[in-house]
Scaffold this active site. Structure first.
Site, PDB file in Angstrom:
ATOM      1  N   VAL A 127       0.830  -1.211   0.000  1.00 33.14           N
ATOM      2  CA  VAL A 127       0.000   0.000   0.000  1.00 33.14           C
ATOM      3  C   VAL A 127       0.864   1.261   0.000  1.00 33.14           C
ATOM      4  O   VAL A 127       0.653   2.181  -0.789  1.00 33.14           O
ATOM      5  CB  VAL A 127      -0.953  -0.016   1.226  1.00 33.14           C
ATOM      6  CG1 VAL A 127      -1.555   1.354   1.467  1.00 33.14           C
ATOM      7  CG2 VAL A 127      -2.048  -1.031   0.993  1.00 33.14           C
ATOM      8  N   ASP A 143      10.702   3.455   5.807  1.00 33.37           N
ATOM      9  CA  ASP A 143      10.435   2.090   6.274  1.00 33.37           C
ATOM     10  C   ASP A 143      11.557   1.677   7.221  1.00 33.37           C
ATOM     11  O   ASP A 143      12.701   2.118   7.061  1.00 33.37           O
ATOM     12  CB  ASP A 143      10.376   1.130   5.083  1.00 33.37           C
ATOM     13  CG  ASP A 143       9.517  -0.096   5.376  1.00 33.37           C
ATOM     14  OD1 ASP A 143       8.419  -0.211   4.800  1.00 33.37           O
ATOM     15  OD2 ASP A 143       9.957  -0.941   6.193  1.00 33.37           O
ATOM     16  N   PHE A 181     -17.046 -10.103  -7.844  1.00 31.08           N
ATOM     17  CA  PHE A 181     -16.861 -10.934  -6.637  1.00 31.08           C
ATOM     18  C   PHE A 181     -17.867 -12.084  -6.550  1.00 31.08           C
ATOM     19  O   PHE A 181     -18.148 -12.589  -5.480  1.00 31.08           O
ATOM     20  CB  PHE A 181     -16.864 -10.070  -5.365  1.00 31.08           C
ATOM     21  CG  PHE A 181     -15.506  -9.450  -5.128  1.00 31.08           C
ATOM     22  CD1 PHE A 181     -14.701  -9.875  -4.093  1.00 31.08           C
ATOM     23  CD2 PHE A 181     -15.019  -8.471  -5.978  1.00 31.08           C
ATOM     24  CE1 PHE A 181     -13.445  -9.335  -3.905  1.00 31.08           C
ATOM     25  CE2 PHE A 181     -13.760  -7.919  -5.804  1.00 31.08           C
ATOM     26  CZ  PHE A 181     -12.963  -8.354  -4.765  1.00 31.08           C
ATOM     27  N   LEU A 182     -18.396 -12.477  -7.709  1.00 32.24           N
ATOM     28  CA  LEU A 182     -19.231 -13.674  -7.754  1.00 32.24           C
ATOM     29  C   LEU A 182     -18.520 -14.746  -8.584  1.00 32.24           C
ATOM     30  O   LEU A 182     -19.141 -15.423  -9.392  1.00 32.24           O
ATOM     31  CB  LEU A 182     -20.615 -13.356  -8.339  1.00 32.24           C
ATOM     32  CG  LEU A 182     -21.547 -12.518  -7.460  1.00 32.24           C
ATOM     33  CD1 LEU A 182     -22.888 -12.292  -8.159  1.00 32.24           C
ATOM     34  CD2 LEU A 182     -21.786 -13.166  -6.095  1.00 32.24           C
ATOM     35  N   GLY A 231     -14.657 -20.466  -6.666  1.00 33.38           N
ATOM     36  CA  GLY A 231     -13.284 -20.960  -6.742  1.00 33.38           C
ATOM     37  C   GLY A 231     -12.818 -21.540  -5.430  1.00 33.38           C
ATOM     38  O   GLY A 231     -13.618 -22.061  -4.644  1.00 33.38           O
ATOM     39  N   CYS A 291      -5.703  -8.899   2.972  1.00 28.86           N
ATOM     40  CA  CYS A 291      -6.842  -8.062   3.359  1.00 28.86           C
ATOM     41  C   CYS A 291      -8.031  -8.870   3.839  1.00 28.86           C
ATOM     42  O   CYS A 291      -8.351  -8.854   5.017  1.00 28.86           O
ATOM     43  CB  CYS A 291      -7.237  -7.160   2.197  1.00 28.86           C
ATOM     44  SG  CYS A 291      -6.056  -5.835   1.962  1.00 28.86           S
TER      45      CYS A 291
HETATM   46  P1  NAD Z   1       3.137  -4.643   3.899  1.00 25.46           P
HETATM   47  O1  NAD Z   1       3.534  -5.651   4.908  1.00 25.46           O
HETATM   48  O2  NAD Z   1       3.394  -4.929   2.458  1.00 25.46           O
HETATM   49  O3  NAD Z   1       3.812  -3.233   4.236  1.00 25.46           O
HETATM   50  C1  NAD Z   1       3.968  -2.749   5.527  1.00 25.46           C
HETATM   51  C2  NAD Z   1       5.300  -2.025   5.588  1.00 25.46           C
HETATM   52  O4  NAD Z   1       5.418  -1.382   6.835  1.00 25.46           O
HETATM   53  C3  NAD Z   1       6.501  -2.963   5.470  1.00 25.46           C
HETATM   54  O5  NAD Z   1       7.353  -2.531   4.447  1.00 25.46           O
HETATM   55  C4  NAD Z   1       7.159  -2.898   6.848  1.00 25.46           C
HETATM   56  O6  NAD Z   1       8.561  -3.047   6.794  1.00 25.46           O
HETATM   57  C5  NAD Z   1       6.767  -1.491   7.279  1.00 25.46           C
HETATM   58  N1  NAD Z   1       6.785  -1.305   8.728  1.00 25.46           N
HETATM   59  C6  NAD Z   1       6.296  -2.120   9.695  1.00 25.46           C
HETATM   60  N2  NAD Z   1       6.541  -1.591  10.908  1.00 25.46           N
HETATM   61  C7  NAD Z   1       7.164  -0.417  10.705  1.00 25.46           C
HETATM   62  C8  NAD Z   1       7.666   0.593  11.574  1.00 25.46           C
HETATM   63  N3  NAD Z   1       7.504   0.473  12.886  1.00 25.46           N
HETATM   64  N4  NAD Z   1       8.271   1.651  11.021  1.00 25.46           N
HETATM   65  C9  NAD Z   1       8.405   1.775   9.685  1.00 25.46           C
HETATM   66  N5  NAD Z   1       7.956   0.864   8.817  1.00 25.46           N
HETATM   67  C10 NAD Z   1       7.348  -0.222   9.320  1.00 25.46           C
HETATM   68  O7  NAD Z   1       1.576  -4.397   4.157  1.00 25.46           O
HETATM   69  P2  NAD Z   1       0.519  -3.815   3.107  1.00 25.46           P
HETATM   70  O8  NAD Z   1      -0.050  -4.935   2.315  1.00 25.46           O
HETATM   71  O9  NAD Z   1       1.080  -2.638   2.407  1.00 25.46           O
HETATM   72  O10 NAD Z   1      -0.629  -3.345   4.112  1.00 25.46           O
HETATM   73  C11 NAD Z   1      -0.450  -2.201   4.925  1.00 25.46           C
HETATM   74  C12 NAD Z   1      -1.798  -1.820   5.521  1.00 25.46           C
HETATM   75  O11 NAD Z   1      -2.714  -1.470   4.463  1.00 25.46           O
HETATM   76  C13 NAD Z   1      -2.478  -2.946   6.294  1.00 25.46           C
HETATM   77  O12 NAD Z   1      -3.176  -2.383   7.361  1.00 25.46           O
HETATM   78  C14 NAD Z   1      -3.437  -3.525   5.297  1.00 25.46           C
HETATM   79  O13 NAD Z   1      -4.532  -4.151   5.888  1.00 25.46           O
HETATM   80  C15 NAD Z   1      -3.863  -2.292   4.530  1.00 25.46           C
HETATM   81  N6  NAD Z   1      -4.311  -2.548   3.154  1.00 25.46           N
HETATM   82  C16 NAD Z   1      -3.639  -3.442   2.377  1.00 25.46           C
HETATM   83  C17 NAD Z   1      -4.054  -3.628   1.057  1.00 25.46           C
HETATM   84  C18 NAD Z   1      -3.350  -4.628   0.177  1.00 25.46           C
HETATM   85  O14 NAD Z   1      -3.892  -4.951  -0.880  1.00 25.46           O
HETATM   86  N7  NAD Z   1      -2.180  -5.110   0.533  1.00 25.46           N
HETATM   87  C19 NAD Z   1      -5.131  -2.882   0.541  1.00 25.46           C
HETATM   88  C20 NAD Z   1      -5.762  -1.964   1.358  1.00 25.46           C
HETATM   89  C21 NAD Z   1      -5.342  -1.790   2.662  1.00 25.46           C
END
Ligand code: NAD
Length: 447
Positions: A11, A30, A267-268, A271, A278
């Protein structure tokens, strides 16, 4: 606008790259040194279509850079997005420790006024908790922080497109000031005033709906939306099982249902169920949120149970064809939880492989992008260079991810390569009539 994005995973990286593309000056932060070094060296830690190009462009034009230092990212920024992970705890609740860590560090290093935006998916009322954590530094005491919610709805595999052309942008705020800042930040996306990297030539864009709510409602919109999508998937999977029993075709049923505008076709797709970072964790977290606030969301527990049982359906189908799985060679095509991503978190394919290994089957696998990640966690599996190598000598194949390249397999070649031509199509991507005409034993989901 000067923007900081903390947590550059799926994200955060898309958010940082797209906001830079929309004209802002963005610093991605990060705490994963390896990730930051890769990004600083011009390499991507994840696969996501169009992301490489956008990051190269942003860095090249001086609007995007990456650092490990929260202070370096936060100090010059007006808006700070929190995009760290919120993985599930043992009991299904969202683990907010990364959020807490980031919030404290922001508080320590901040000078000047900031809008702190929770973009990670968090339980309702996390915004209040963030405000409290920042309280000693907050609006009342010198007014250095304001908190807003801005849930993210992008889908991995089309993250850039979804971010730049969203169905809606939702923000949760308590004051007009934050609303104005975030409206200005998103204005290029709302009005589409930048060259589109995804669609060329780009068709005229409609203005993106910008929904402003209170913080709690914005937080709930995210969990309620994801849980609803999970309901749709589990529902159609139940219908698929029923279709198999009564000789109906779930795709026709889904088409007929989807033509109703109140329902919609998305979403129908029957599978082997939903996976990824998520839906599974958000459904679990939402159930816990309900419990915490005295609302019984057991409907969603059923959705989870139905989803977990999809793996049983695959194993049962394999048994129906092979009787005994022990010692059989099974090719699993696709590892990522969906196509066009290398993300394997909660991927159904991995659960299928684990079950096959427990049954003492031999597993060969191929995935266009996700194999390096799976190699790190599954040793006793043969990783192959292409689908045909995986199918070579196999007693059966399971299609676990609907990658485009599996749709266009040379099926005669497939049949020649396999020891027994048995295909369990967990994503309904092949045509049953073609399979029958080729003499391939074929079983899909609800058709
Ligand atoms: P991810 O694990 O790919 O990314 C999270 C990042 O945060 C990592 O790079 C990690 O190193 C970094 N991180 C963790 N702790 C940290 C800290 N203390 N300081 C600095 N960096 C830190 O996760 P993601 O898939 O990007 O999801 C992130 C959030 O977004 C989650 O809450 C998820 O539910 C939400 N989300 C994800 C998606 C998706 O499709 N992946 C879509 C919508 C929302």
């Amino acid at each position: 606008m000067d923007v900081c994005v903390i947590g550059v995973g799926y994200v955060g990286l898309v958010t940082a790259a797209c906001l830079a593309h929309a004209g802002h000056s963005v610093i991605g932060v990060d705490d994963d040194r390896e990730k930051i070094e890769l990004l600083q060296g011009g390499k991507l830690p994840i696969y996501e279509p169009f992301l490489n190009e956008l990051i190269a462009q942003g860095v090249g034009e001086g609007r995007l850079r990456f650092t490990e230092s929260v202070a370096e990212g936060v100090r010059p920024s007006t808006v700070v997005f929190i995009c760290v992970g919120t993985p599930p705890l043992e009991n299904g609740e969202a683990d907010l420790s990364a959020i807490e860590d980031v919030v404290r560090r922001i508080a320590e290093v901040t000078e000047g006024r900031k809008v702190i935006v929770e973009k990670s998916t968090v339980p309702v009322q996390t915004g209040v908790w963030i405000e409290k954590t920042l309280n000693p530094f907050g609006r009342g005491a010198g007014g250095r922080f304001v908190v807003a919610s801005n849930p993210e709805f992008l889908r991995e595999g089309s993250g850039v497109e979804d971010f730049l052309h969203p169905d809606r942008i939702v923000i949760g705020v308590e004051h007009h000031e934050e609303e104005q800042v975030l409206r200005a930040l998103y204005d290029p996306i709302i009005r589409g005033t930048f060259p589109c990297p995804v669609h060329q030539p780009c068709s005229p864009r409609r203005e993106v709906p910008f929904l402003v709510t209170d913080i709690a409602s914005a937080e709930l919109i995210k969990h309620a939306s994801n849980s609803f999508l999970a309901v749709k998937i589990s529902y159609i999977n139940l219908i698929a099982d029923l279709c198999e029993r009564v000789g109906a075709d779930v795709e026709k049923v889904a088409e007929g249902m989807g033509l109703d505008r109140r329902i919609g076709r998305a979403f129908l797709d029957a599978g082997i169920g939903f996976g990824g970072f998520c839906l599974p964790k958000d459904v679990q977290a939402f159930v816990r949120i309900g419990e915490k606030h005295g609302v019984d969301l057991r409907l969603l527990k059923e959705v989870e149970r139905i989803n977990e049982e999809r793996v049983d359906v695959v194993i049962r189908k394999l048994r129906d064809h092979l009787s005994v799985l022990r010692g059989k060679v099974i090719a699993v095509l696709g590892l990522s939880f969906k196509p066009n991503t290398d993300d394997i978190r909660f991927a159904p394919a991995l659960e299928i492989i684990r079950r096959l290994l427990i049954e003492e089957a031999k597993v060969k696998t191929y995935d266009p992008k996700a194999m390096p990640r799976v190699r790190k966690i599954l040793g006793s599996v043969a990783f192959c260079a292409d689908p045909y190598e995986a199918l070579d000598g196999a007693d059966a194949a399971v299609i676990a991810t609907e990658w485009e390249e599996f749709r266009s397999l040379d099926l005669r070649r497939v049949k020649e390569r396999m020891r027994q031509p048995v295909i369990i199509d967990g994503r309904n991507i092949l045509d049953p009539r073609v399979m029958e005409s080729l003499g391939i034993e074929y079983s899909s989901m609800g058709r």
